[in-house]
Design a protein around this motif. Structure first.
Motif, PDB file in Angstrom:
ATOM      1  N   THR A 151       0.528  -7.886   4.237  1.00 39.05           N
ATOM      2  CA  THR A 151       0.917  -7.253   3.162  1.00 39.05           C
ATOM      3  C   THR A 151       2.597  -7.586   3.143  1.00 39.05           C
ATOM      4  OG1 THR A 151      -0.802  -5.671   2.818  1.00 39.05           O
ATOM      5  CG2 THR A 151       1.266  -5.301   1.599  1.00 39.05           C
ATOM      6  N   LEU A 152       3.119  -8.193   2.043  1.00 35.77           N
ATOM      7  CA  LEU A 152       4.545  -8.413   1.961  1.00 35.77           C
ATOM      8  C   LEU A 152       5.014  -7.542   0.614  1.00 35.77           C
ATOM      9  CD1 LEU A 152       4.645 -12.203   2.248  1.00 35.77           C
ATOM     10  CD2 LEU A 152       5.161 -10.341   4.121  1.00 35.77           C
ATOM     11  N   ALA A 153       5.887  -6.614   0.722  1.00 35.77           N
ATOM     12  CA  ALA A 153       6.341  -5.811  -0.485  1.00 35.77           C
ATOM     13  C   ALA A 153       7.692  -6.206  -0.732  1.00 35.77           C
ATOM     14  CB  ALA A 153       6.138  -4.462   0.018  1.00 35.77           C
ATOM     15  N   ALA A 154       8.064  -6.178  -1.902  1.00 36.49           N
ATOM     16  CA  ALA A 154       9.481  -6.358  -2.406  1.00 36.49           C
ATOM     17  C   ALA A 154       9.636  -5.317  -3.761  1.00 36.49           C
ATOM     18  CB  ALA A 154       9.927  -7.622  -2.845  1.00 36.49           C
ATOM     19  N   GLY A 155      10.142  -4.257  -3.419  1.00 40.14           N
ATOM     20  CA  GLY A 155      10.368  -3.056  -4.764  1.00 40.14           C
ATOM     21  C   GLY A 155       9.167  -2.584  -4.991  1.00 40.14           C
ATOM     22  N   THR A 156       8.534  -2.725  -6.358  1.00 36.19           N
ATOM     23  CA  THR A 156       7.550  -2.130  -6.761  1.00 36.19           C
ATOM     24  C   THR A 156       6.379  -3.160  -6.554  1.00 36.19           C
ATOM     25  OG1 THR A 156       7.836  -2.713  -8.910  1.00 36.19           O
ATOM     26  CG2 THR A 156       8.557  -0.430  -8.072  1.00 36.19           C
ATOM     27  N   SER A 202     -11.336   4.733  -6.856  1.00 44.00           N
ATOM     28  CA  SER A 202     -10.331   3.870  -6.338  1.00 44.00           C
ATOM     29  C   SER A 202     -11.396   2.560  -5.830  1.00 44.00           C
ATOM     30  CB  SER A 202      -9.532   4.560  -5.526  1.00 44.00           C
ATOM     31  OG  SER A 202     -10.023   4.754  -4.177  1.00 44.00           O
ATOM     32  N   VAL A 203     -10.644   1.376  -5.316  1.00 43.04           N
ATOM     33  CA  VAL A 203     -11.197   0.166  -4.923  1.00 43.04           C
ATOM     34  C   VAL A 203     -10.401  -0.002  -3.873  1.00 43.04           C
ATOM     35  CG1 VAL A 203     -12.299  -2.017  -5.303  1.00 43.04           C
ATOM     36  CG2 VAL A 203     -12.379  -0.377  -7.188  1.00 43.04           C
ATOM     37  N   PRO A 204     -10.602   0.468  -2.749  1.00 48.01           N
ATOM     38  CA  PRO A 204      -9.646   0.014  -1.399  1.00 48.01           C
ATOM     39  C   PRO A 204      -9.999  -1.147  -0.739  1.00 48.01           C
ATOM     40  CG  PRO A 204     -11.294   1.588  -1.027  1.00 48.01           C
ATOM     41  CD  PRO A 204     -11.841   1.342  -2.308  1.00 48.01           C
ATOM     42  N   VAL A 205     -10.267  -2.373  -1.491  1.00 54.08           N
ATOM     43  CA  VAL A 205     -10.155  -3.573  -0.807  1.00 54.08           C
ATOM     44  C   VAL A 205      -9.576  -4.583  -1.806  1.00 54.08           C
ATOM     45  CG1 VAL A 205     -12.502  -3.136   0.268  1.00 54.08           C
ATOM     46  CG2 VAL A 205     -12.387  -3.961  -2.367  1.00 54.08           C
ATOM     47  N   ILE A 206      -9.107  -5.677  -1.382  1.00 52.15           N
ATOM     48  CA  ILE A 206      -8.439  -6.786  -2.044  1.00 52.15           C
ATOM     49  C   ILE A 206      -9.547  -7.772  -2.456  1.00 52.15           C
ATOM     50  CG2 ILE A 206      -6.894  -8.448  -1.841  1.00 52.15           C
ATOM     51  CD1 ILE A 206      -5.511  -7.233   0.429  1.00 52.15           C
ATOM     52  N   THR A 253     -21.140  -2.263  -6.315  1.00 49.33           N
ATOM     53  CA  THR A 253     -20.831  -2.689  -5.217  1.00 49.33           C
ATOM     54  C   THR A 253     -19.652  -3.816  -5.221  1.00 49.33           C
ATOM     55  OG1 THR A 253     -22.743  -2.008  -3.966  1.00 49.33           O
ATOM     56  CG2 THR A 253     -21.422  -3.350  -2.639  1.00 49.33           C
ATOM     57  N   VAL A 254     -18.624  -3.688  -4.608  1.00 50.89           N
ATOM     58  CA  VAL A 254     -17.528  -4.748  -4.550  1.00 50.89           C
ATOM     59  C   VAL A 254     -17.458  -5.374  -3.308  1.00 50.89           C
ATOM     60  CG1 VAL A 254     -16.552  -4.274  -6.765  1.00 50.89           C
ATOM     61  CG2 VAL A 254     -15.736  -3.305  -4.750  1.00 50.89           C
ATOM     62  N   THR A 255     -16.944  -6.406  -2.958  1.00 53.42           N
ATOM     63  CA  THR A 255     -16.511  -7.053  -1.600  1.00 53.42           C
ATOM     64  C   THR A 255     -15.210  -7.671  -1.620  1.00 53.42           C
ATOM     65  OG1 THR A 255     -19.054  -7.381  -1.144  1.00 53.42           O
ATOM     66  CG2 THR A 255     -17.397  -8.560   0.071  1.00 53.42           C
ATOM     67  N   GLY A 256     -14.508  -7.085  -0.488  1.00 56.12           N
ATOM     68  CA  GLY A 256     -13.392  -7.703  -0.535  1.00 56.12           C
ATOM     69  C   GLY A 256     -12.658  -7.480   0.947  1.00 56.12           C
ATOM     70  N   THR A 257     -11.606  -7.691   0.958  1.00 60.50           N
ATOM     71  CA  THR A 257     -10.639  -7.574   2.450  1.00 60.50           C
ATOM     72  C   THR A 257     -10.106  -6.101   2.569  1.00 60.50           C
ATOM     73  OG1 THR A 257      -9.955  -9.899   2.477  1.00 60.50           O
ATOM     74  CG2 THR A 257      -8.827  -8.050   3.958  1.00 60.50           C
ATOM     75  N   PRO A 258     -10.579  -5.199   3.413  1.00 56.05           N
ATOM     76  CA  PRO A 258     -10.131  -3.675   3.525  1.00 56.05           C
ATOM     77  C   PRO A 258      -8.720  -3.572   3.275  1.00 56.05           C
ATOM     78  CG  PRO A 258     -11.257  -4.530   5.527  1.00 56.05           C
ATOM     79  CD  PRO A 258     -11.420  -5.712   4.723  1.00 56.05           C
ATOM     80  N   VAL A 259      -8.603  -2.751   2.665  1.00 52.96           N
ATOM     81  CA  VAL A 259      -6.856  -2.124   2.698  1.00 52.96           C
ATOM     82  C   VAL A 259      -7.085  -0.657   3.367  1.00 52.96           C
ATOM     83  CG1 VAL A 259      -5.029  -1.248   1.206  1.00 52.96           C
ATOM     84  CG2 VAL A 259      -6.306  -3.140   0.565  1.00 52.96           C
ATOM     85  N   GLY A 296      -5.089   5.986  -5.372  1.00 53.98           N
ATOM     86  CA  GLY A 296      -6.395   5.502  -4.845  1.00 53.98           C
ATOM     87  C   GLY A 296      -6.586   5.807  -3.172  1.00 53.98           C
ATOM     88  N   SER A 297      -7.386   5.210  -2.633  1.00 56.02           N
ATOM     89  CA  SER A 297      -7.917   5.642  -1.288  1.00 56.02           C
ATOM     90  C   SER A 297      -7.515   4.385  -0.304  1.00 56.02           C
ATOM     91  CB  SER A 297      -9.139   6.061  -1.202  1.00 56.02           C
ATOM     92  OG  SER A 297      -9.924   4.939  -1.443  1.00 56.02           O
ATOM     93  N   VAL A 298      -7.812   4.605   0.983  1.00 57.21           N
ATOM     94  CA  VAL A 298      -7.897   3.357   1.921  1.00 57.21           C
ATOM     95  C   VAL A 298      -9.223   3.103   2.365  1.00 57.21           C
ATOM     96  CG1 VAL A 298      -5.534   3.680   2.787  1.00 57.21           C
ATOM     97  CG2 VAL A 298      -7.169   4.825   4.001  1.00 57.21           C
ATOM     98  N   TYR A 299      -9.514   1.996   2.970  1.00 57.61           N
ATOM     99  CA  TYR A 299     -11.137   1.482   3.297  1.00 57.61           C
ATOM    100  C   TYR A 299     -11.282   2.472   4.653  1.00 57.61           C
ATOM    101  CZ  TYR A 299     -15.213  -0.767   4.368  1.00 57.61           C
ATOM    102  OH  TYR A 299     -16.307  -1.298   4.449  1.00 57.61           O
ATOM    103  N   GLY A 300     -12.592   2.841   4.700  1.00 58.26           N
ATOM    104  CA  GLY A 300     -13.067   3.094   5.953  1.00 58.26           C
ATOM    105  C   GLY A 300     -13.085   4.371   6.488  1.00 58.26           C
ATOM    106  N   THR A 301     -11.816   5.256   6.059  1.00 60.86           N
ATOM    107  CA  THR A 301     -11.835   6.642   6.850  1.00 60.86           C
ATOM    108  C   THR A 301     -11.182   7.587   5.871  1.00 60.86           C
ATOM    109  OG1 THR A 301     -10.802   7.484   8.753  1.00 60.86           O
ATOM    110  CG2 THR A 301      -9.431   5.842   7.245  1.00 60.86           C
ATOM    111  N   ASN A 302     -11.453   8.747   6.134  1.00 62.66           N
ATOM    112  CA  ASN A 302     -10.766   9.870   5.441  1.00 62.66           C
ATOM    113  C   ASN A 302      -9.331   9.990   5.897  1.00 62.66           C
ATOM    114  OD1 ASN A 302     -13.251  10.340   4.205  1.00 62.66           O
ATOM    115  ND2 ASN A 302     -13.611  12.087   5.349  1.00 62.66           N
TER     116      ASN A 302
END
Length: 179
Positions: free
Chosen positions: A14-19, A44-48, A99-105, A120-126
């Motif tokens: 992930t590359l971030a610049a500002g918002t 939320s949908v915590p996958v790309i 069901t949606v499939t993507g790269t986990p965030v 939103g949330s993140v993938y796989g864990t509380n």
């Protein structure tokens, strides 16, 4: 290799610049299942996703409407894209599972505005939210609210679960990292 990262070893970056955030993805996706009850659901949908258009993620029918919250203007809007760090109101006409499939965030950082923010949330864990990872520190209160579609009421919690959307309150503008 991208910026010294071997994409054969690490399947995303992930590359971030500002918002703005740029996600670079390689590899196989994982599924996330959203159980939606008749009426409104906060999700939320915590996958790309390869295709993150609203119509692709939340097909009509059974989805009758979808809204997001713009904390900077304190107003709802109809989104065109679904982003992992965002929370969404999704209305369905009958109980359904999407069901949606993507790269986990598994981590995200986002700007927060003073007042209520829908996250939103993140993938796989509380995630324990009793001491949020915010900058500056102590800008975000250590609890959130989510909409329980069974009781049709808000519930207070200090735990963020994958696939749910939440209201988080910030006392000042800041950034929030969830991991």
């Amino acid at each position: 290799q991208i910026d010294g990262i071997d994409m054969k070893v690490q399947n995303s970056m992930t590359l971030a610049a500002g918002t703005r955030t740029l996600y670079i993805i390689a590899g196989v996706g994982v599924p996330i299942e959203l159980e939606l009850k008749t009426g409104w659901n906060m999700v939320s949908v915590p996958v790309i996703l390869a295709d993150n258009s609203v119509g692709s993620v939340f097909p009509s029918p059974p989805v009758a409407g979808i809204y997001a919250w713009d904390a900077s203007t304190q107003a709802y809007y109809a989104p065109t894209k679904v982003e992992p760090e965002e929370g969404y109101w999704v209305a369905v006409t009958s109980d359904t599972s999407i069901t949606v499939t993507g790269t986990p965030v598994t981590q995200w950082t986002s700007d927060m505005f003073a007042g209520w923010n829908m996250i939103g949330s993140v993938y796989g864990t509380n995630v324990d939210f009793s001491n949020p990872d915010d900058n500056p520190d102590n800008s975000v209160v250590g609890y959130v609210y989510w909409w329980n579609p069974f009781t049709k009421s808000y519930e207070y919690t200090t735990t963020i679960e994958p696939g749910k959307g939440y209201w988080a309150a910030a006392i000042r503008a800041c950034t929030l990292t969830l991991s």
